[in-house]
Write an enzyme that holds these catalytic residues in place. Structure first.
Site, PDB file in Angstrom:
ATOM      1  N   GLY A  99      54.365  38.692  45.215  1.00  0.00           N
ATOM      2  CA  GLY A  99      54.572  38.542  46.768  1.00  0.00           C
ATOM      3  C   GLY A  99      55.069  39.518  47.563  1.00  0.00           C
ATOM      4  O   GLY A  99      55.358  39.662  48.734  1.00  0.00           O
ATOM      5  N   GLY A 101      54.217  42.433  48.200  1.00  0.00           N
ATOM      6  CA  GLY A 101      53.257  42.912  49.124  1.00  0.00           C
ATOM      7  C   GLY A 101      52.706  41.794  50.155  1.00  0.00           C
ATOM      8  O   GLY A 101      51.918  42.373  50.934  1.00  0.00           O
ATOM      9  N   GLU A 107      46.701  35.520  46.249  1.00  0.00           N
ATOM     10  CA  GLU A 107      46.744  36.178  44.767  1.00  0.00           C
ATOM     11  C   GLU A 107      46.793  34.837  44.227  1.00  0.00           C
ATOM     12  O   GLU A 107      46.118  34.647  42.997  1.00  0.00           O
ATOM     13  CB  GLU A 107      48.203  36.710  44.599  1.00  0.00           C
ATOM     14  CG  GLU A 107      47.943  38.335  45.266  1.00  0.00           C
ATOM     15  CD  GLU A 107      49.179  39.079  45.348  1.00  0.00           C
ATOM     16  OE1 GLU A 107      49.037  40.413  45.336  1.00  0.00           O
ATOM     17  OE2 GLU A 107      50.526  38.503  45.178  1.00  0.00           O
TER      18      GLU A 107
HETATM   19  C1  5RP Z   1      51.654  41.812  46.455  1.00  0.00           C
HETATM   20  C2  5RP Z   1      52.049  41.648  44.777  1.00  0.00           C
HETATM   21  C3  5RP Z   1      52.098  42.833  44.045  1.00  0.00           C
HETATM   22  O1  5RP Z   1      51.318  42.709  42.987  1.00  0.00           O
HETATM   23  C4  5RP Z   1      53.559  43.051  43.798  1.00  0.00           C
HETATM   24  O2  5RP Z   1      54.247  43.176  44.873  1.00  0.00           O
HETATM   25  C5  5RP Z   1      53.575  44.258  42.687  1.00  0.00           C
HETATM   26  O3  5RP Z   1      53.259  45.463  43.965  1.00  0.00           O
HETATM   27  P1  5RP Z   1      53.128  46.944  43.116  1.00  0.00           P
HETATM   28  O4  5RP Z   1      51.967  46.986  42.214  1.00  0.00           O
HETATM   29  O5  5RP Z   1      52.929  47.709  44.251  1.00  0.00           O
HETATM   30  O6  5RP Z   1      54.552  47.165  42.461  1.00  0.00           O
HETATM   31  O7  5RP Z   1      52.394  40.464  44.549  1.00  0.00           O
HETATM   32  O8  5RP Z   1      51.847  40.430  47.087  1.00  0.00           O
END
Ligand code: 5RP
Length: 234
Positions: A99, A101, A107
């Site tokens: 989360g 992102g 997800e």
């Molecule tokens: C988005 C997520 C992503 O999978 C998590 O933040 C990992 O991101 P990244 O691959 O940029 O490190 O949960 O909601």
């Protein structure tokens, strides 16, 4: 030469492609590691691989469309074979924090509709215990302060709580998810019992979902400085 963090993400994404067969119904994750996967998948699709995919965010949808990947929805395709997604933290038992992102709700819905969830990440995401990364909790704007209090109380009923911060966007206003919700980032430092905390948070009206993914991921592909390794849930 050792792989840097971004190379590690790309190497993990490339390895995950080996689990994609013609006809696979895929869930496409969100974030910088998932972005590598979508990019590499696009290359395979343009070379003739036939798959169909559900994106977990509007950002991933736009990228997948631009890559020429055939998209569907969970309404049209309610059962998926495989979801490939990143993570913010991965514990030894394969419980996750996701989360970072802001796409955690979609997800989780997509992962739950998939027969298998495959996590791709760089080495920095592997931790002995979850919680150094602030736990994202997606909430409705309606009744925000009441929900915030309830979240604090629920956490305190299980372990030591911590600062609960409303995530802000680049525009200086509350960050808004694709579903129109807000995110509380809970700085807990450590999460003693992810399953108990997940259960407590899920019971709060106003909490749409949280970033604890417990018992969902079957396998993680980790890009490390020296190459890729695979961890399977026992
Ligand atoms: C988005 C997520 C992503 O999978 C998590 O933040 C990992 O991101 P990244 O691959 O940029 O490190 O949960 O909601």
């Amino acid at each position: 030469m050792p792989l840097n963090a971004d190379d590690q993400k790309r190497a993990a994404a490339a390895r995950a492609l080996e689990f994609v067969e013609p006809g696979t119904r895929l869930g496409l994750g969100t974030g910088s590691t998932a972005k590598h996967f979508v990019d590499l998948l696009g290359e395979r699709v343009r070379a003739g691989l036939d798959v169909i995919a559900v994106p977990t965010s509007e950002a991933t949808r736009a990228q997948a469309e631009a890559c020429g990947i055939r998209l569907t929805t969970l309404d049209e395709t309610p059962e998926l074979d495989l979801t490939v997604d990143g993570a913010d933290e991965i514990a030894p038992d394969m419980s996750l924090i996701k989360g970072g992102g802001g796409a955690l709700l979609r997800e989780k819905i997509v992962a739950a509709a998939s027969a298998r969830m495959l996590v791709i990440a760089d080495e920095s995401k592997c931790v002995a215990m979850l919680g150094a990364f602030p736990l994202p909790i997606e909430v409705t704007p309606f009744g925000f302060l009441a929900t915030l209090r309830a979240v604090d109380k629920a956490i305190a009923g299980i372990q030591r709580s911590g600062p609960l911060n409303l995530r802000m966007g680049k525009d200086g206003h509350a960050f808004v998810t694709d579903g129109g919700h807000w995110i509380i980032d809970a700085k807990l430092g450590r999460i003693d019992d992810p399953k108990a905390l997940a259960h407590a948070l899920s019971g709060i009206p106003g909490v749409m979902d949280h970033g604890l993914f417990v018992g969902m991921a079957a396998m993680a592909i980790i890009g490390a400085p020296a190459g890729v390794r695979i961890i399977e849930r026992t």
